[in-house]
Design an enzyme around this catalytic site. Structure first.
Site, PDB file in Angstrom:
ATOM      1  N   ASN A 220      49.070  28.593  47.978  1.00  0.00           N
ATOM      2  CA  ASN A 220      49.879  29.435  48.854  1.00  0.00           C
ATOM      3  C   ASN A 220      49.282  29.387  50.259  1.00  0.00           C
ATOM      4  O   ASN A 220      48.247  28.754  50.482  1.00  0.00           O
ATOM      5  CB  ASN A 220      49.968  30.866  48.316  1.00  0.00           C
ATOM      6  N   ASP A 289      50.669  33.803  40.844  1.00  0.00           N
ATOM      7  CA  ASP A 289      51.261  34.529  39.715  1.00  0.00           C
ATOM      8  C   ASP A 289      51.520  33.605  38.527  1.00  0.00           C
ATOM      9  O   ASP A 289      51.784  34.060  37.429  1.00  0.00           O
ATOM     10  CB  ASP A 289      52.579  35.181  40.140  1.00  0.00           C
ATOM     11  N   LYS A 299      45.867  11.669  37.035  1.00  0.00           N
ATOM     12  CA  LYS A 299      46.836  11.793  38.124  1.00  0.00           C
ATOM     13  C   LYS A 299      48.239  11.384  37.630  1.00  0.00           C
ATOM     14  O   LYS A 299      48.391  10.312  37.046  1.00  0.00           O
ATOM     15  CB  LYS A 299      46.409  10.919  39.297  1.00  0.00           C
ATOM     16  N   PHE A 333      46.459  44.685  48.079  1.00  0.00           N
ATOM     17  CA  PHE A 333      47.240  44.133  49.196  1.00  0.00           C
ATOM     18  C   PHE A 333      48.614  43.745  48.669  1.00  0.00           C
ATOM     19  O   PHE A 333      48.755  43.412  47.496  1.00  0.00           O
ATOM     20  CB  PHE A 333      46.555  42.889  49.774  1.00  0.00           C
ATOM     21  N   LYS A 347      54.893  48.870  44.437  1.00  0.00           N
ATOM     22  CA  LYS A 347      53.703  48.145  43.970  1.00  0.00           C
ATOM     23  C   LYS A 347      52.502  49.072  43.873  1.00  0.00           C
ATOM     24  O   LYS A 347      51.711  48.977  42.935  1.00  0.00           O
ATOM     25  CB  LYS A 347      53.421  46.987  44.932  1.00  0.00           C
ATOM     26  N   LYS A 351      50.745  49.368  40.300  1.00  0.00           N
ATOM     27  CA  LYS A 351      49.377  48.873  40.108  1.00  0.00           C
ATOM     28  C   LYS A 351      48.368  50.009  39.951  1.00  0.00           C
ATOM     29  O   LYS A 351      47.242  49.779  39.536  1.00  0.00           O
ATOM     30  CB  LYS A 351      48.973  47.986  41.284  1.00  0.00           C
TER      31      LYS A 351
HETATM   32  N1  CTP Z   1      47.094  40.257  42.310  1.00  0.00           N
HETATM   33  C1  CTP Z   1      46.205  40.100  41.268  1.00  0.00           C
HETATM   34  N2  CTP Z   1      46.473  39.216  40.274  1.00  0.00           N
HETATM   35  C2  CTP Z   1      47.599  38.483  40.273  1.00  0.00           C
HETATM   36  C3  CTP Z   1      48.530  38.633  41.339  1.00  0.00           C
HETATM   37  C4  CTP Z   1      48.239  39.530  42.346  1.00  0.00           C
HETATM   38  O1  CTP Z   1      45.188  40.786  41.258  1.00  0.00           O
HETATM   39  N3  CTP Z   1      47.823  37.627  39.303  1.00  0.00           N
HETATM   40  C5  CTP Z   1      46.780  41.243  43.371  1.00  0.00           C
HETATM   41  C6  CTP Z   1      46.696  40.686  44.780  1.00  0.00           C
HETATM   42  O2  CTP Z   1      45.387  40.298  45.090  1.00  0.00           O
HETATM   43  C7  CTP Z   1      47.135  41.865  45.627  1.00  0.00           C
HETATM   44  C8  CTP Z   1      48.120  42.586  44.730  1.00  0.00           C
HETATM   45  O3  CTP Z   1      47.825  42.176  43.379  1.00  0.00           O
HETATM   46  O4  CTP Z   1      46.066  42.752  45.913  1.00  0.00           O
HETATM   47  C9  CTP Z   1      49.567  42.333  45.009  1.00  0.00           C
HETATM   48  O5  CTP Z   1      49.818  40.966  45.026  1.00  0.00           O
HETATM   49  P1  CTP Z   1      51.294  40.426  45.226  1.00  0.00           P
HETATM   50  O6  CTP Z   1      51.293  38.950  45.058  1.00  0.00           O
HETATM   51  O7  CTP Z   1      51.873  40.998  46.486  1.00  0.00           O
HETATM   52  O8  CTP Z   1      52.041  41.166  44.039  1.00  0.00           O
HETATM   53  P2  CTP Z   1      52.401  40.740  42.582  1.00  0.00           P
HETATM   54  O9  CTP Z   1      51.761  41.699  41.642  1.00  0.00           O
HETATM   55  O10 CTP Z   1      52.129  39.297  42.353  1.00  0.00           O
HETATM   56  O11 CTP Z   1      53.956  41.056  42.580  1.00  0.00           O
HETATM   57  P3  CTP Z   1      55.173  40.154  43.150  1.00  0.00           P
HETATM   58  O12 CTP Z   1      54.639  38.762  43.376  1.00  0.00           O
HETATM   59  O13 CTP Z   1      56.182  40.244  42.087  1.00  0.00           O
HETATM   60  O14 CTP Z   1      55.594  40.829  44.433  1.00  0.00           O
END
Ligand code: CTP
Length: 417
Positions: A220, A289, A299, A333, A347, A351
């Site tokens: 990302n 995610d 490869k 975050f 969120k 969380k």
């Molecule tokens: N986070 C985490 N583990 C994951 C995904 C995200 O600990 N597998 C944490 C990130 O570090 C951040 C927070 O969760 O502090 C929110 O991350 P974000 O990507 O915005 O949210 P998601 O939970 O992935 O939700 P979505 O992508 O559906 O918005």
């Protein structure tokens, strides 16, 4: 007893003027010595006597000293300059569309607007107005001018407004306004910022990479700059810092214990392995995610269309919240591209974190890879704007809010013992 810090509360003429009474009271509770300046319109909503009785100070509104003579008054020239020079902060509650416009364009036609021009103290405005007025391009343009000038804007809440409409424009919670004042003054007077010696802050940074094959990965756009700025700031305050970093192109911050990781699973193991040592966790990393169900051992060769099967990764933040010690503060975050505040608040609740930094990553000026950032700091009780600033400055603001939350968690943890 420590000397109280003098601050000036400017009350403008909106229906929310009555809420300024509670803000003044709470500023006193927080250890400040508020003085009040009112516009003529504000005096139509609340009697100056109310503020005078609470603060024990004369309330000023006019530039003219009406007691000075029969000829219609004499300019109390010293008063606004004196107030401007002796106050530590100017806080406007409520900041009406009119006051925002006057501040933005330097119109000085009464005590409060003149004082704004005359003071070098930080200014904090808490807007409140009808939703259409709030959304009007003129108001938004004036806010942008003020924001760029360094004025702190305490974002209004959404909700029922006095005019019967629902929407943005309702004065922020009193606690959020007082928190913004405390935070601004902590930054302006760094010697007042608490010492973080004895704290262990676990910070994650950067964007994880999930392998597709030995040379390709799913990644990302996170640069790691925000997480590294937080690590540097926590270290400056005297904390022990464990920085769990996904790959970045950044020089390592000094004096931090850096644990390099690549995948979300490696980050998970490292975080959970150090969680017991942490008094605070700041999860700034952009964690993938999904991961590829079966990464190819060699490869992949170019061929026709290819489908990758993805599997969800573990939610590290959720595991942290479940496994942390009662006294450990957890800050998450959220990077959003639409309905930023709505998604952020959902969120925060989902969380179960103490605080959530939410930012809009759809623009180019802030968020991923930018040196600057802006957003909001959300807690279950408040929404506070983090104005556009360098990531280093924003890190300072975030840690100031985290510090306030840490005090609350410690108290709660102690009462459970
Ligand atoms: N986070 C985490 N583990 C994951 C995904 C995200 O600990 N597998 C944490 C990130 O570090 C951040 C927070 O969760 O502090 C929110 O991350 P974000 O990507 O915005 O949210 P998601 O939970 O992935 O939700 P979505 O992508 O559906 O918005």
């Amino acid at each position: 007893m420590a000397e109280r810090i003098k601050v000036t509360v400017g009350v403008a003429g909106g229906i929310a003027a009555y809420k300024a009474v509670e803000v003044v009271r709470r500023l006193q509770d927080a250890g400040f010595d508020p003085h009040v300046a009112m516009t003529a319109a504000a005096e139509r909503f609340v009697q100056p006597l109310t503020f005078a009785a609470i603060t024990g100070h004369k309330v000023v509104s006019s530039l003219w000293n009406e007691d000075a003579g029969a000829s219609g008054g004499e300019m109390s020239g010293i008063e606004h300059i004196n107030e401007a020079q002796t106050t530590a902060a100017l806080i406007v509650v409520p900041a009406t569309a009119d006051i925002l416009a006057k501040f933005a364009h330097g119109i000085a036609d009464d005590f409060l607007t003149t004082m704004y021009l005359a003071t070098t103290a930080p200014t904090i405005v808490a807007p409140a107005m009808n939703v259409e007025m709030w959304q009007h391009p003129a108001t938004q343009a004036n806010l942008e001018i003020l924001r760029k000038r360094g004025v702190t804007i305490v974002q209004p809440d959404s909700g029922y407004l006095a005019c019967g409409m629902v929407g943005g424009g309702r004065l922020a919670e009193e606690s959020a306004i007082v928190a913004a004042v405390a935070e601004v003054l902590a930054r302006e007077r760094p010697e007042k910022s608490a010492d973080w010696k004895g704290e262990t802050v676990l910070i994650t940074a950067g964007g994880t990479r999930e392998p597709i094959d030995p040379v390709r990965f799913i990644g990302n756009r996170s640069s790691g700059k925000m997480g590294y700025a937080l690590a540097a700031e926590a270290r400056c305050r005297g904390a022990r810092v464990i920085l769990i970093s996904a790959p970045t192109a950044l020089p390592p911050p000094q004096d931090c214990e850096i644990i390099p990781v690549t995948t979300s699973e490696e980050m998970r193991q490292a975080v959970l392995g150090h969680l017991a040592e942490a008094t605070m966790v700041v999860m700034a990393a952009a964690v993938s995610d999904y991961r590829v169900a079966e990464a190819a051992p060699q490869k992949l060769k170019r061929s026709g269309p290819r489908v990758l099967e993805l599997q969800p990764t573990a939610d590290i933040l959720e595991e942290i919240v479940r496994q942390r010690r009662q006294a450990t503060t957890v800050i998450g975050f959220a990077a959003e591209t639409e309905d930023v505040l709505g998604n952020g608040r959902a969120k925060l609740t989902r969380k179960g974190v103490d605080g959530l930094v939410v930012n809009d990553v759809s623009g180019t000026d802030t968020g991923f890879d930018s040196d600057r950032n802006a957003g909001w700091f959300l807690t279950p009780e408040s929404t506070t704007e983090l104005p556009l600033s360098s990531k280093a400055e924003m890190a300072g603001r975030i840690l100031n809010y985290a510090e306030a939350l840490r005090a609350g968690r410690r108290q709660a943890a102690a009462s459970l013992r």
